[in-house]
Design a protein around this motif. Structure first.
Motif, PDB file in Angstrom:
ATOM      1  N   ASP A 200       5.750 -55.705  26.088  1.00 18.98           N
ATOM      2  CA  ASP A 200       7.209 -55.895  26.081  1.00 18.98           C
ATOM      3  C   ASP A 200       7.626 -57.097  26.917  1.00 18.98           C
ATOM      4  OD1 ASP A 200       7.711 -53.779  24.393  1.00 18.98           O
ATOM      5  OD2 ASP A 200       8.102 -52.345  26.012  1.00 18.98           O
ATOM      6  N   GLY A 201       7.005 -57.269  28.082  1.00 24.97           N
ATOM      7  CA  GLY A 201       7.400 -58.342  28.987  1.00 24.97           C
ATOM      8  C   GLY A 201       6.629 -59.624  28.805  1.00 24.97           C
ATOM      9  N   GLY A 202       5.731 -59.648  27.840  1.00 23.75           N
ATOM     10  CA  GLY A 202       4.862 -60.798  27.667  1.00 23.75           C
ATOM     11  C   GLY A 202       5.454 -61.892  26.803  1.00 23.75           C
ATOM     12  N   PRO A 203       4.677 -62.948  26.574  1.00 27.10           N
ATOM     13  CA  PRO A 203       5.190 -64.151  25.914  1.00 27.10           C
ATOM     14  C   PRO A 203       5.169 -64.115  24.390  1.00 27.10           C
ATOM     15  CG  PRO A 203       2.936 -64.523  26.616  1.00 27.10           C
ATOM     16  CD  PRO A 203       3.304 -63.146  27.081  1.00 27.10           C
ATOM     17  N   TYR A 204       4.615 -63.073  23.777  1.00 27.67           N
ATOM     18  CA  TYR A 204       4.508 -63.047  22.327  1.00 27.67           C
ATOM     19  C   TYR A 204       5.894 -63.048  21.684  1.00 27.67           C
ATOM     20  CZ  TYR A 204      -0.517 -61.913  22.315  1.00 27.67           C
ATOM     21  OH  TYR A 204      -1.874 -61.943  22.452  1.00 27.67           O
ATOM     22  N   PRO A 205       6.059 -63.707  20.555  1.00 29.21           N
ATOM     23  CA  PRO A 205       7.341 -63.648  19.846  1.00 29.21           C
ATOM     24  C   PRO A 205       7.619 -62.233  19.359  1.00 29.21           C
ATOM     25  CG  PRO A 205       5.668 -64.753  18.513  1.00 29.21           C
ATOM     26  CD  PRO A 205       5.080 -64.567  19.868  1.00 29.21           C
ATOM     27  N   TYR A 206       8.892 -61.971  19.117  1.00 27.97           N
ATOM     28  CA  TYR A 206       9.336 -60.614  18.788  1.00 27.97           C
ATOM     29  C   TYR A 206       8.646 -60.078  17.541  1.00 27.97           C
ATOM     30  CZ  TYR A 206      12.551 -56.721  17.970  1.00 27.97           C
ATOM     31  OH  TYR A 206      13.087 -55.475  17.768  1.00 27.97           O
ATOM     32  N   TYR A 207       8.469 -60.917  16.517  1.00 30.51           N
ATOM     33  CA  TYR A 207       7.852 -60.442  15.271  1.00 30.51           C
ATOM     34  C   TYR A 207       6.415 -60.016  15.500  1.00 30.51           C
ATOM     35  CZ  TYR A 207       4.873 -64.544  14.515  1.00 30.51           C
ATOM     36  OH  TYR A 207       3.897 -65.491  14.635  1.00 30.51           O
ATOM     37  N   LEU A 208       5.697 -60.725  16.393  1.00 31.83           N
ATOM     38  CA  LEU A 208       4.309 -60.388  16.658  1.00 31.83           C
ATOM     39  C   LEU A 208       4.207 -59.103  17.475  1.00 31.83           C
ATOM     40  CD1 LEU A 208       1.348 -61.058  16.407  1.00 31.83           C
ATOM     41  CD2 LEU A 208       1.575 -62.628  18.351  1.00 31.83           C
ATOM     42  N   LYS A 209       5.107 -58.930  18.427  1.00 31.86           N
ATOM     43  CA  LYS A 209       5.137 -57.673  19.172  1.00 31.86           C
ATOM     44  C   LYS A 209       5.351 -56.503  18.224  1.00 31.86           C
ATOM     45  CE  LYS A 209       6.943 -59.656  23.493  1.00 31.86           C
ATOM     46  NZ  LYS A 209       8.051 -59.640  24.471  1.00 31.86           N
ATOM     47  N   ASN A 210       6.247 -56.668  17.278  1.00 29.01           N
ATOM     48  CA  ASN A 210       6.515 -55.594  16.317  1.00 29.01           C
ATOM     49  C   ASN A 210       5.328 -55.343  15.408  1.00 29.01           C
ATOM     50  OD1 ASN A 210       9.015 -54.962  17.278  1.00 29.01           O
ATOM     51  ND2 ASN A 210      10.137 -56.188  15.784  1.00 29.01           N
ATOM     52  N   ARG A 211       4.618 -56.398  15.055  1.00 28.05           N
ATOM     53  CA  ARG A 211       3.415 -56.216  14.229  1.00 28.05           C
ATOM     54  C   ARG A 211       2.363 -55.403  14.982  1.00 28.05           C
ATOM     55  NH1 ARG A 211      -1.833 -58.785  14.647  1.00 28.05           N
ATOM     56  NH2 ARG A 211      -2.999 -57.861  12.937  1.00 28.05           N
ATOM     57  N   ILE A 212       2.174 -55.717  16.250  1.00 26.99           N
ATOM     58  CA  ILE A 212       1.148 -55.043  17.045  1.00 26.99           C
ATOM     59  C   ILE A 212       1.469 -53.564  17.218  1.00 26.99           C
ATOM     60  CG2 ILE A 212       0.168 -54.904  19.378  1.00 26.99           C
ATOM     61  CD1 ILE A 212       0.471 -58.008  19.463  1.00 26.99           C
ATOM     62  N   ARG A 213       2.735 -53.242  17.483  1.00 31.53           N
ATOM     63  CA  ARG A 213       3.104 -51.853  17.791  1.00 31.53           C
ATOM     64  C   ARG A 213       3.756 -51.130  16.610  1.00 31.53           C
ATOM     65  NH1 ARG A 213       7.598 -54.086  22.025  1.00 31.53           N
ATOM     66  NH2 ARG A 213       9.082 -54.932  20.509  1.00 31.53           N
ATOM     67  N   GLY A 214       3.682 -51.720  15.440  1.00 31.50           N
ATOM     68  CA  GLY A 214       4.458 -51.227  14.310  1.00 31.50           C
ATOM     69  C   GLY A 214       3.842 -50.141  13.466  1.00 31.50           C
ATOM     70  N   GLY A 215       2.750 -49.522  13.900  1.00 37.73           N
ATOM     71  CA  GLY A 215       2.167 -48.424  13.141  1.00 37.73           C
ATOM     72  C   GLY A 215       0.995 -48.825  12.259  1.00 37.73           C
ATOM     73  N   LYS A 216       0.854 -50.139  11.999  1.00 40.03           N
ATOM     74  CA  LYS A 216      -0.312 -50.628  11.265  1.00 40.03           C
ATOM     75  C   LYS A 216      -0.932 -51.821  11.979  1.00 40.03           C
ATOM     76  CE  LYS A 216       0.675 -48.979   6.606  1.00 40.03           C
ATOM     77  NZ  LYS A 216       0.774 -49.342   5.174  1.00 40.03           N
TER      78      LYS A 216
END
Length: 274
Positions: free
Chosen positions: A172-188
């Protein structure tokens, strides 16, 4: 009969896991180069001549990078789904291609390898269980969430390689863009420390002797944090954090044994927790 396991590398820079007995062995994924695979196995006293096959979980580069060269050099069959082969654009001699099917056990000497579908953002991704007689080892990485099949197989394993990819606060606090954070934690995408720990504490069988935690994010996780988090709940299971830079020791896994002693190098001849 016991099984020997090691992580030759685990992370977004390459994934490769060795499982075998005294006669035969398989690689689950080959995401590091052929040369690096050879070097790391040699350091562990593991002979390339014992390899019988490569099993491929999905088409992402960190899981397939070394496949074509390894298969050609050592004439290894590659068990891979047709969709994964096509999507990964792997240049593979047809003679080495063996179609992989979920829930269809593959016999490799005394080893039995069974694949099952997993939740990941790939075209046809699978996890694997390798067994020898009553001893079972699971390779469970690149998982968006624990499905019922994963829980079922995890409960039967004497050892498992399990993903603990990211710490939620670090992501959450890291430098990844929002779309990539969502990809990582998005269930797949990938399994968080919290999700992996929930699976471990709720479904770890009493006979699980080893847990290797793998595919840690370089930017969104910390090996020391993961080691401390899981060790608190180990209850007799040896917890090992697999490195993205080097191989782990070889561990001997045996049904009925709770030994957590690494194997000496062997001299070989010529969605629930989202």
């Amino acid at each position: 009969m016991e099984l020997c396991i090691t992580s030759l590398n685990s992370g977004s820079n390459g994934n490769c896991y060795y499982v075998g007995n005294e006669q035969d062995a398989v690689l689950i994924d080959a995401g590091i180069s052929c040369r690096e695979t050879e070097k790391r196995m040699a350091r562990l006293g593991l002979s390339m001549k014992r390899l019988r096959a490569i099993f491929v979980s999905h088409e992402h580069a960190d899981h397939i990078r070394g496949i074509a060269t390894l298969a050609k050099k050592y004439q290894l069959p590659v068990y891979i789904t047709p969709d994964t082969l096509r999507s990964g654009r792997i240049v593979l001699n047809q003679a080495y291609f063996v179609p992989l099917q979920a829930h269809e056990p593959v016999q490799i000497g005394a080893l039995t390898v069974t694949a099952f579908r997993k939740l990941h953002d790939a075209c046809d991704p699978h996890s694997f269980v390798v067994s020898c007689n009553e001893t079972r080892v699971g390779v469970f990485t690149d998982i968006g969430a624990p499905c019922e099949q994963l829980i079922h197989h995890f409960q039967q394993c004497h050892a498992a390689i399990l993903e603990a990819n990211y710490d939620e606060a670090m992501l959450d606090g890291g430098p990844y863009p929002y779309y990539l954070k969502n990809r990582i934690r998005g269930g797949k995408g990938h399994l968080s420390n919290r999700q992996a720990l929930a699976l471990f504490t709720a479904y770890k069988p009493a006979f699980m002797s080893h847990l290797l935690l793998g595919h840690l994010s370089k930017d969104n996780n910390c090996p020391r944090l993961v080691q401390e988090l899981f060790s608190k709940h180990a209850e007799g299971t040896e917890v090992v954090v697999a490195s993205r830079y080097a191989e782990t020791p070889v561990y001997r896994i045996c049904a009925g044994s709770m030994s957590a002693v690494p194997a000496a190098p062997m001299a070989y001849q010529t969605s629930l927790f989202g």
